[in-house]
Design a protein around this motif. Structure first.
Motif, PDB file in Angstrom:
ATOM      1  N   UNK A  24       0.846  -1.188   0.000  1.00  0.00           N
ATOM      2  CA  UNK A  24       0.000   0.000   0.000  1.00  0.00           C
ATOM      3  C   UNK A  24       0.879   1.235   0.000  1.00  0.00           C
ATOM      4  N   UNK A  25       0.656   2.098   0.984  1.00  0.00           N
ATOM      5  CA  UNK A  25       1.457   3.322   1.060  1.00  0.00           C
ATOM      6  C   UNK A  25       2.691   3.145   1.944  1.00  0.00           C
ATOM      7  N   UNK A  26       2.788   1.985   2.600  1.00  0.00           N
ATOM      8  CA  UNK A  26       3.907   1.770   3.525  1.00  0.00           C
ATOM      9  C   UNK A  26       5.110   1.178   2.786  1.00  0.00           C
ATOM     10  N   UNK A  27       6.202   1.929   2.793  1.00  0.00           N
ATOM     11  CA  UNK A  27       7.431   1.466   2.161  1.00  0.00           C
ATOM     12  C   UNK A  27       8.123   0.503   3.120  1.00  0.00           C
ATOM     13  N   UNK A  28       8.177  -0.784   2.754  1.00  0.00           N
ATOM     14  CA  UNK A  28       8.785  -1.787   3.635  1.00  0.00           C
ATOM     15  C   UNK A  28      10.288  -1.873   3.409  1.00  0.00           C
ATOM     16  N   UNK A  29      10.678  -1.953   2.164  1.00  0.00           N
ATOM     17  CA  UNK A  29      12.104  -2.006   1.844  1.00  0.00           C
ATOM     18  C   UNK A  29      12.424  -0.894   0.847  1.00  0.00           C
ATOM     19  N   UNK A  30      13.487  -0.148   1.123  1.00  0.00           N
ATOM     20  CA  UNK A  30      13.830   0.986   0.271  1.00  0.00           C
ATOM     21  C   UNK A  30      15.277   0.851  -0.199  1.00  0.00           C
ATOM     22  N   UNK A  31      15.432   0.314  -1.400  1.00  0.00           N
ATOM     23  CA  UNK A  31      16.745   0.235  -2.020  1.00  0.00           C
ATOM     24  C   UNK A  31      17.781  -0.446  -1.114  1.00  0.00           C
ATOM     25  N   UNK A  32      17.463  -1.655  -0.746  1.00  0.00           N
ATOM     26  CA  UNK A  32      18.321  -2.402   0.180  1.00  0.00           C
ATOM     27  C   UNK A  32      19.501  -3.036  -0.554  1.00  0.00           C
ATOM     28  N   UNK A  33      20.663  -3.012   0.051  1.00  0.00           N
ATOM     29  CA  UNK A  33      21.832  -3.740  -0.459  1.00  0.00           C
ATOM     30  C   UNK A  33      22.308  -4.694   0.628  1.00  0.00           C
ATOM     31  N   UNK A  34      22.518  -5.942   0.227  1.00  0.00           N
ATOM     32  CA  UNK A  34      22.913  -6.984   1.176  1.00  0.00           C
ATOM     33  C   UNK A  34      24.022  -7.825   0.557  1.00  0.00           C
ATOM     34  N   UNK A  35      24.984  -8.217   1.373  1.00  0.00           N
ATOM     35  CA  UNK A  35      26.104  -9.024   0.857  1.00  0.00           C
ATOM     36  C   UNK A  35      26.427 -10.137   1.847  1.00  0.00           C
ATOM     37  N   UNK A  45      18.737  -8.262  11.886  1.00  0.00           N
ATOM     38  CA  UNK A  45      17.811  -7.978  12.983  1.00  0.00           C
ATOM     39  C   UNK A  45      16.852  -6.869  12.556  1.00  0.00           C
ATOM     40  N   UNK A  46      15.766  -6.788  13.267  1.00  0.00           N
ATOM     41  CA  UNK A  46      14.798  -5.744  12.956  1.00  0.00           C
ATOM     42  C   UNK A  46      13.524  -5.980  13.727  1.00  0.00           C
ATOM     43  N   UNK A  47      12.788  -4.918  13.920  1.00  0.00           N
ATOM     44  CA  UNK A  47      11.533  -5.028  14.668  1.00  0.00           C
ATOM     45  C   UNK A  47      10.522  -5.845  13.871  1.00  0.00           C
ATOM     46  N   UNK A  48       9.481  -6.315  14.559  1.00  0.00           N
ATOM     47  CA  UNK A  48       8.427  -7.052  13.867  1.00  0.00           C
ATOM     48  C   UNK A  48       7.832  -6.186  12.758  1.00  0.00           C
ATOM     49  N   UNK A  49       7.647  -6.784  11.594  1.00  0.00           N
ATOM     50  CA  UNK A  49       7.048  -6.049  10.478  1.00  0.00           C
ATOM     51  C   UNK A  49       8.021  -5.158   9.737  1.00  0.00           C
ATOM     52  N   UNK A  50       9.312  -5.268  10.065  1.00  0.00           N
ATOM     53  CA  UNK A  50      10.280  -4.388   9.399  1.00  0.00           C
ATOM     54  C   UNK A  50      10.650  -4.880   8.004  1.00  0.00           C
ATOM     55  N   UNK A  51      10.251  -6.119   7.666  1.00  0.00           N
ATOM     56  CA  UNK A  51      10.501  -6.615   6.306  1.00  0.00           C
ATOM     57  C   UNK A  51      11.616  -7.645   6.200  1.00  0.00           C
ATOM     58  N   UNK A 206      15.852  -1.150   9.441  1.00  0.00           N
ATOM     59  CA  UNK A 206      15.150  -0.102  10.179  1.00  0.00           C
ATOM     60  C   UNK A 206      14.558   0.890   9.189  1.00  0.00           C
ATOM     61  N   UNK A 207      13.256   1.053   9.246  1.00  0.00           N
ATOM     62  CA  UNK A 207      12.542   1.975   8.367  1.00  0.00           C
ATOM     63  C   UNK A 207      12.897   1.756   6.897  1.00  0.00           C
ATOM     64  N   UNK A 208      12.933   0.463   6.527  1.00  0.00           N
ATOM     65  CA  UNK A 208      13.134   0.104   5.124  1.00  0.00           C
ATOM     66  C   UNK A 208      14.571   0.103   4.662  1.00  0.00           C
ATOM     67  N   UNK A 209      15.482   0.524   5.532  1.00  0.00           N
ATOM     68  CA  UNK A 209      16.890   0.595   5.120  1.00  0.00           C
ATOM     69  C   UNK A 209      17.723  -0.363   5.959  1.00  0.00           C
ATOM     70  N   UNK A 210      18.761  -0.870   5.311  1.00  0.00           N
ATOM     71  CA  UNK A 210      19.623  -1.831   5.970  1.00  0.00           C
ATOM     72  C   UNK A 210      20.884  -1.119   6.455  1.00  0.00           C
ATOM     73  N   UNK A 211      21.147  -1.212   7.756  1.00  0.00           N
ATOM     74  CA  UNK A 211      22.330  -0.556   8.320  1.00  0.00           C
ATOM     75  C   UNK A 211      23.238  -1.615   8.895  1.00  0.00           C
ATOM     76  N   UNK A 212      24.497  -1.593   8.499  1.00  0.00           N
ATOM     77  CA  UNK A 212      25.438  -2.550   9.081  1.00  0.00           C
ATOM     78  C   UNK A 212      25.896  -2.021  10.434  1.00  0.00           C
ATOM     79  N   UNK A 213      25.813  -2.867  11.438  1.00  0.00           N
ATOM     80  CA  UNK A 213      26.165  -2.446  12.786  1.00  0.00           C
ATOM     81  C   UNK A 213      27.667  -2.603  13.010  1.00  0.00           C
ATOM     82  N   UNK A 214      28.188  -1.773  13.902  1.00  0.00           N
ATOM     83  CA  UNK A 214      29.628  -1.750  14.139  1.00  0.00           C
ATOM     84  C   UNK A 214      30.059  -2.661  15.275  1.00  0.00           C
TER      85      UNK A 214
END
Lengths: 229, 110
Positions: A24-35, A45-51, A206-214
């Motif tokens: 619908x109007x909810x952006x679940x994944x926004x231009x994700x890059x994964x390796x 990791x991610x909250x419930x429903x984060x995609x 988080x909010x459709x974007x993938x962040x690598x943790x340090x």
């Protein structure tokens, strides 16, 4: 290094990018890059429903998304599941079909069930039974073991520790560490205390974007609202 | 086991999940329509028409299966088998079984 299916020998690199998905109007994944690469366990990791599940399904190829690119060693692999020896996926829901015994399922997956359960001798007597005849935790453990021992270059696990008792989770973590010598593994599971020490790299969705943790993932997980303390 | 053998076994396993309905429909069509037709002598060319009726039930099975068991495909995907291959294989297998049963019935009557 052991041969992984039809891919041939050597380390492999799985990359997925351009993955965008909206419900619908909810952006679940926004231009994700994964390796993910051979020799790595990557945590997601991610909250419930984060995609998280949707992302794994997209990489696996079961969910078509426009513009998504999945590549192995730089070559396009869509849908990934259709390429022999490339990838397998454990969904959040039960995997094994009710009409087959665990041994039959293992044979179809081309896995030696005896070898896969070597670290869990108590499971051997149950291999002739169907998944409906066993406890949920036992079936989950067997599902993870079968996919870990399957000859694929990559394994994606969605909630692999769900329902499994702690002593088996510890044993499973050791087997995953051994399995990563011959494959790349991507795990998403809310049991972060078990996941964090197991992983070579950790991402937060988080909010459709993938962040690598340090180096201090717990602090970042708190900052992003995944952990309370 | 080669890849084709794995795929065919996957279709067989998938067929077992819907077999009670599929085989039940076949038996019903054959007993309610073909068997009386054989007795009354108007069965000429009927088998192919009944096969079309039988095949026409497949979309209903597909729809119910999608609604009731949306997660049933994961295992087959892990075998490298797509939804399309499963359903095409299932329809071919079911159609063959139907023809086999119809042939047996005609032979038994002859």
């Amino acid at each position: 290094m052991r041969r992984a299916g039809a891919l041939g020998a050597g380390p492999h690199v799985l990359e997925a990018d351009g993955i965008r998905l909206a419900f619908g109007t909810r952006q679940v994944l926004a231009d994700v890059y994964l390796r993910v690469q051979t020799g790595q366990i990557v945590g997601l990791l991610g909250r419930n429903g984060s995609g998280k599940s949707v992302l794994l399904q997209t990489v696996f190829g079961a969910r078509a998304t426009p513009d998504a690119s999945v590549r192995v060693n730089g070559r396009r692999a869509v849908p990934a599941f259709a390429q022999p020896g490339l990838i397998n996926y454990l969904p959040q829901v039960p995997l094994l079909p009710p009409g087959a015994s665990l041994r039959q399922a293992a044979r179809l997956l081309r896995v030696d069930a005896e070898q896969a359960t070597a670290g869990f001798p108590e499971l051997r007597a149950q291999l002739g039974q169907g998944p409906g005849e066993l406890s949920g935790g036992t079936v989950r453990l067997l599902e993870v073991l079968l996919l870990l021992h399957a000859d694929t270059a990559f394994s994606l696990f969605d909630e692999p520790f769900s329902g499994i008792m702690p002593v088996h989770v510890e044993a499973l973590a050791l087997i995953m560490q051994q399995a990563k010598q011959r494959k790349g593994i991507l795990i998403t599971d809310h049991r972060y205390a078990e996941v964090l020490p197991l992983c070579d790299a950790v991402y937060l969705l988080h909010q459709g974007r993938l962040r690598q943790l340090g180096a201090d993932p717990r602090a970042e997980l708190r900052d992003y609202g995944y952990l309370a303390t | 086991m080669n890849s084709l053998a794995t795929r065919l076994r996957a279709v067989g396993l998938f067929y077992r999940s819907v077999a009670p309905f599929m085989v039940g429909t076949s038996v019903l069509i054959l007993l309610v329509v073909l068997w009386p037709a054989l007795h009354e002598g108007w069965a000429s060319g009927l088998v192919l028409q009944l096969l079309l009726v039988k095949l026409a039930t497949a979309p209903a099975v597909w729809y119910l299966s999608e609604q009731l068991r949306p997660d049933q495909y994961w295992f087959y995907f892990n075998l490298g088998v797509s939804r399309r291959f499963l359903w095409v294989g299932l329809v071919l297998l079911d159609g063959s079984l139907f023809l086999g049963l119809a042939g047996a019935l005609v032979a038994a009557f002859a």
